[in-house]
Motif scaffolding. Structure first.
Motif, PDB file in Angstrom:
ATOM      1  N   UNK A 153       0.809  -1.215   0.000  1.00  0.00           N
ATOM      2  CA  UNK A 153       0.000   0.000   0.000  1.00  0.00           C
ATOM      3  C   UNK A 153       0.842   1.265   0.000  1.00  0.00           C
ATOM      4  N   UNK A 154       2.157   1.160  -0.282  1.00  0.00           N
ATOM      5  CA  UNK A 154       2.946   2.377  -0.418  1.00  0.00           C
ATOM      6  C   UNK A 154       2.580   3.060  -1.724  1.00  0.00           C
ATOM      7  N   UNK A 155       2.811   4.365  -1.788  1.00  0.00           N
ATOM      8  CA  UNK A 155       2.305   5.150  -2.911  1.00  0.00           C
ATOM      9  C   UNK A 155       2.930   4.737  -4.234  1.00  0.00           C
ATOM     10  N   UNK A 156       4.219   4.443  -4.237  1.00  0.00           N
ATOM     11  CA  UNK A 156       4.890   4.082  -5.484  1.00  0.00           C
ATOM     12  C   UNK A 156       4.308   2.797  -6.066  1.00  0.00           C
ATOM     13  N   UNK A 157       4.045   1.806  -5.202  1.00  0.00           N
ATOM     14  CA  UNK A 157       3.461   0.547  -5.684  1.00  0.00           C
ATOM     15  C   UNK A 157       2.073   0.782  -6.262  1.00  0.00           C
ATOM     16  N   UNK A 158       1.302   1.636  -5.612  1.00  0.00           N
ATOM     17  CA  UNK A 158      -0.041   1.934  -6.111  1.00  0.00           C
ATOM     18  C   UNK A 158       0.006   2.612  -7.467  1.00  0.00           C
ATOM     19  N   UNK A 159       0.918   3.551  -7.639  1.00  0.00           N
ATOM     20  CA  UNK A 159       1.020   4.234  -8.929  1.00  0.00           C
ATOM     21  C   UNK A 159       1.406   3.255 -10.043  1.00  0.00           C
ATOM     22  N   UNK A 160       2.322   2.346  -9.746  1.00  0.00           N
ATOM     23  CA  UNK A 160       2.716   1.352 -10.748  1.00  0.00           C
ATOM     24  C   UNK A 160       1.537   0.453 -11.118  1.00  0.00           C
ATOM     25  N   UNK A 161       0.763   0.053 -10.103  1.00  0.00           N
ATOM     26  CA  UNK A 161      -0.388  -0.812 -10.368  1.00  0.00           C
ATOM     27  C   UNK A 161      -1.443  -0.086 -11.200  1.00  0.00           C
ATOM     28  N   UNK A 162      -1.622   1.201 -10.961  1.00  0.00           N
ATOM     29  CA  UNK A 162      -2.597   1.974 -11.736  1.00  0.00           C
ATOM     30  C   UNK A 162      -2.181   2.055 -13.200  1.00  0.00           C
ATOM     31  N   UNK A 163      -0.908   2.290 -13.466  1.00  0.00           N
ATOM     32  CA  UNK A 163      -0.428   2.386 -14.847  1.00  0.00           C
ATOM     33  C   UNK A 163      -0.616   1.067 -15.587  1.00  0.00           C
ATOM     34  N   UNK A 164      -0.493  -0.053 -14.871  1.00  0.00           N
ATOM     35  CA  UNK A 164      -0.665  -1.358 -15.507  1.00  0.00           C
ATOM     36  C   UNK A 164      -2.121  -1.627 -15.870  1.00  0.00           C
ATOM     37  N   UNK A 165      -3.047  -0.933 -15.187  1.00  0.00           N
ATOM     38  CA  UNK A 165      -4.476  -1.129 -15.475  1.00  0.00           C
ATOM     39  C   UNK A 165      -4.873  -0.506 -16.800  1.00  0.00           C
ATOM     40  N   UNK A 166      -4.161   0.502 -17.286  1.00  0.00           N
ATOM     41  CA  UNK A 166      -4.485   1.138 -18.550  1.00  0.00           C
ATOM     42  C   UNK A 166      -5.776   1.923 -18.473  1.00  0.00           C
ATOM     43  N   UNK A 167      -6.455   2.105 -19.604  1.00  0.00           N
ATOM     44  CA  UNK A 167      -7.691   2.882 -19.628  1.00  0.00           C
ATOM     45  C   UNK A 167      -7.413   4.352 -19.343  1.00  0.00           C
ATOM     46  N   UNK A 168      -8.129   4.893 -18.401  1.00  0.00           N
ATOM     47  CA  UNK A 168      -7.938   6.302 -18.076  1.00  0.00           C
ATOM     48  C   UNK A 168      -6.633   6.554 -17.338  1.00  0.00           C
ATOM     49  N   UNK A 169      -6.013   5.472 -16.818  1.00  0.00           N
ATOM     50  CA  UNK A 169      -4.792   5.639 -16.022  1.00  0.00           C
ATOM     51  C   UNK A 169      -3.579   5.802 -16.937  1.00  0.00           C
ATOM     52  N   UNK A 170      -3.550   6.909 -17.655  1.00  0.00           N
ATOM     53  CA  UNK A 170      -2.411   7.244 -18.497  1.00  0.00           C
ATOM     54  C   UNK A 170      -1.304   7.875 -17.643  1.00  0.00           C
ATOM     55  N   UNK A 171      -0.048   7.760 -18.059  1.00  0.00           N
ATOM     56  CA  UNK A 171       1.054   8.291 -17.227  1.00  0.00           C
ATOM     57  C   UNK A 171       0.891   9.768 -16.868  1.00  0.00           C
TER      58      UNK A 171
END
Length: 717
Positions: free
Chosen positions: A616-634
């Motif tokens: 649940x650290x912020x960096x891990x969450x950001x990486x997981x969001x980018x892998x989801x794609x869709x609206x989660x653009x860099x």
């Protein structure tokens, strides 16, 4: 040298000096303080006042004062003033200026004395009542102001029969001082162009930056023959303000407009010392209008030959649309850009015009605008009002503050203080915009110290999330972040029913002090192919144009808001582009209107990301969001200031939340709750039931279980 000596030496007329000296001498002779009665009694012997006041009225007033003044008690400091002398002199100064007098005359001072209800002591008020009973009042003495006379004066440019002669206004003294402060470079460029060439000039700048003030300043300097700015060759020139309506008025019959244009162009061809000024010059060049098209067509040849030249003013947008898009017309203008002044320049401009924006009632009562108030009007509008431009937005705010202060003094609201302070400016701005006063105050340490307790009492079990939000908001309030970006951009991750939306509501109430400042959009509504049009509003020509309520329109009305984009992961990927501008702090809606988002707090919520234990650290969450794609653009993820993970509710927290639900239910219910509802065993049973099912340990599940228990046990009441 005290204030009285400074006033007598620098501002009072000789006859007023003599009258005040007589008042002081009388009070000292009678061993009393100097009241307004002594001053009024001495002023009634002035020749100008004797000629203005009827003999019977003056005799009654003198007789009443002759009986009143000797009866005053003796004082250990005879001659000292019993009233606020500085307030009286200040009001008298405003009255004298309004009457066009260089120094304060006895008449102006007498009017000030008779208006002194809020600055006078009991003895002075008694004297004022005696004089009023004799038929003498401030209203009967006040002369029409020179400014009012000038406003009523006709400055029509009679050679044409329409238009306003600005240089004639300047020569008549309409402006006591130059109406233009700053913009020396633009003024010099304007003078150089009109004096040394035959080209026309267009002033281009956003509304409110001072384009019209530049022309007023030019007219003033021509009238005053200011050297070295104004060369001697243009002494005696005139600047005439014309409008499209002046040219079009009375030209309904075919051929009338052409005849008027020919007459106007012939006049300017023969009188090259008269320079026409067209404010909003684009209205003359709109080729979509038949009349304007005829005017534009008629102006082009003489402008090209140099037999006709003018000065125009327009905005950047209108210049691009009507002038720059027409190469022939664009080539006939010399463009001078008028930028928005800096805050320092705006403070200097406002300091120079503050006396001019004081209305006559404020001047007569001696209202004073402090330097701090002037600076506050600029700083507050610069930071919080992004839709308008300096100096106009600061001027409008200060005018509003002055009108409110004048009204408060007239009706006796407050202490009767005649000083406009920075606090007054902040209070009025807060009233008109809904931004709380503490948000306008940089000293907010106490506010943030107590904010944690207030939010924690509302949202249980999410102390880590609350601390993260408060630490960021404290950083933003310190001024270390750019003022153009939103106040906060948070992503709340976690299962449904753990307090994400509730915390957003609590932020709206605690920071904005108004739950109405909460803007919530369920992004699941924007997952179709037309999501972008739905989110931004229908474009021109489409059904629903200007009718749909969007985030843009809500924030335009209330720029100080908490914006919740719920279930953001369900939004269509095409929304990431408009959201980039929104999260940057400013954007345009489908109608091209600028919307300021810099005072908003953005909260994006999502329960799609399953955060693993220890991840649940912020960096891990950001990486997981980018892998989801869709609206989660860099670029979109990078604009999120803090990713905050909401944990599942612990059992103790659920018991605490349940107790709070019961307390609120007990306050609002019309029927008493069962007595055993508050027993530990009952609470534990409801919590156990809430821990079962797909949405276990959520506050919503807990509320449903409470209602199920009430349905099953409601007959015990």
């Amino acid at each position: 040298m005290n204030d009285l000596e400074v006033f007598l030496r620098n501002e009072a007329s000789p006859t007023l000096v003599g009258a005040l000296s007589n008042a002081l001498a009388t009070a000292r002779q009678n061993q009393t303080v100097t009241t307004l009665g002594h001053v009024i009694d001495a002023l009634l012997d002035d020749t100008a006042i004797i000629n203005r006041v009827s003999g019977d009225c003056r005799k009654r007033a003198k007789a009443g004062l002759s009986a009143h003044l000797p009866a005053l008690p003796r004082h250990e400091r005879p001659g000292s003033f019993s009233f606020q002398l500085s307030a009286v002199t200040m009001a008298a100064r405003g009255i004298a200026n309004d009457m066009g007098a260089d120094r304060v005359t006895p008449l102006a001072f007498l009017v000030s004395c008779l208006q002194g209800e809020n600055i006078a002591d009991a003895a002075s008020m008694q004297a004022i009542q005696i004089v009023r009973s004799a038929g003498l009042s401030a209203e009967s003495l006040t002369l029409p102001s020179k400014r009012d006379e000038l406003r009523r004066q006709d400055f029509t440019f009679h050679a044409l029969g329409f238009g306003v002669d600005l240089t004639a206004k300047a020569r008549a003294g309409f402006w006591r001082a130059c109406p233009l402060i700053g913009m020396e470079r633009q003024l010099e460029q304007l003078v150089r162009t009109i004096s040394a060439s035959s080209r026309s000039v267009v002033l281009v700048g956003e509304p409110g930056v001072g384009k019209s003030a530049l022309i007023d300043g030019l007219s003033f300097h021509i009238a005053k023959e200011t050297r070295p700015l104004i060369p001697s060759m243009i002494d005696g020139w005139s600047v005439v303000m014309l409008a499209a309506r002046d040219i079009l008025a009375g030209t309904g019959v075919q051929g009338d407009l052409e005849a008027r244009l020919n007459t106007m162009l012939a006049f300017f061809r023969e009188n090259t010392s008269v320079i026409p000024f067209f404010d909003e010059v684009h209205t003359l060049l709109d080729t979509g209008s038949p009349s304007a098209r005829a005017i534009a067509t008629a102006l082009k040849p003489p402008m090209e030959s140099g037999s006709f030249r003018c000065i125009g003013a327009t905005t950047d947008q209108e210049y691009a649309r009507f002038i720059a898009s027409d190469p022939a017309m664009n080539s006939r203008f010399t463009k001078i850009l008028i930028p928005e002044p800096s805050t320092a320049d705006a403070v200097a401009i406002m300091s120079g015009i503050v006396d001019h924006i004081l209305p006559p009632p404020a001047q007569r009562m001696g209202l004073v605008v402090t330097k701090e108030a002037v600076a506050a009007s600029v700083e507050i509008t610069h930071r919080y009002n992004k839709t308008d431009r300096l100096p106009r937005k600061a001027k409008q705010l200060l005018e509003h503050v002055i009108s409110k202060k004048t009204y408060d003094v007239l009706v006796g609201i407050g202490t009767g203080d005649r000083e406009v302070t920075a606090r007054d400016v902040a209070a009025v701005f807060s009233d008109t915009t809904g931004i709380p006063l503490d948000a306008l105050d940089d000293q907010r340490d106490d506010f943030y110290e107590s904010l944690f307790d207030r939010l924690s009492s509302r949202v249980k079990g999410q102390e880590t999330a609350i601390k993260a939000i408060i630490s960021w908001l404290r950083l933003q309030a310190s001024g270390w972040l750019g003022v153009e970006r939103p106040r906060g951009r948070f992503l709340f991750l976690g299962p449904s029913g753990v307090g994400k939306t509730e915390l957003a509501k609590a932020l709206a109430e605690q920071i904005m002090h108004d739950r109405g400042s909460l803007v919530v959009k369920n992004m699941a509504e924007f997952k179709g192919e037309d999501a972008r049009n739905q989110f931004m509003g229908a474009s021109a020509g489409y059904v629903g144009f200007g009718e749909t309520t969007t985030v843009y329109s809500r924030v335009m009305m209330r720029p100080y808001s908490v914006v919740v984009l719920d279930e953001i992961e369900k939004a269509h990927a095409s929304l990431s582009d408009p959201l980039l501008s929104v999260l940057d702090g400013s954007a345009e809606d489908a109608q091209g209107r600028f919307v300021d988002f810099s005072q908003c707090i953005f909260i994006l919520t999502s329960n799609a990301l399953q955060v693993p234990d220890g991840g649940d650290d912020e960096l891990s969450c950001r990486r997981a969001l980018l892998q989801m794609g869709g609206i989660w653009q860099p670029a979109f993820v990078d604009r999120i200031d803090r990713v905050i993970v909401f944990g599942a509710l612990a059992r103790d927290t659920q018991v605490e939340i349940l107790a709070g639900m019961i307390d609120r239910l007990g306050v609002s219910t019309r029927k008493p709750l069962p007595a055993r509802l508050r027993e530990p065993g009952t609470l534990s049973g409801i919590v156990d039931a809430a821990c079962q099912g797909a949405d276990a340990r959520s506050a919503r599940r807990l509320e449903r279980c409470l209602l199920d228990w009430l349905i099953a046990n409601g007959r015990e009441c």
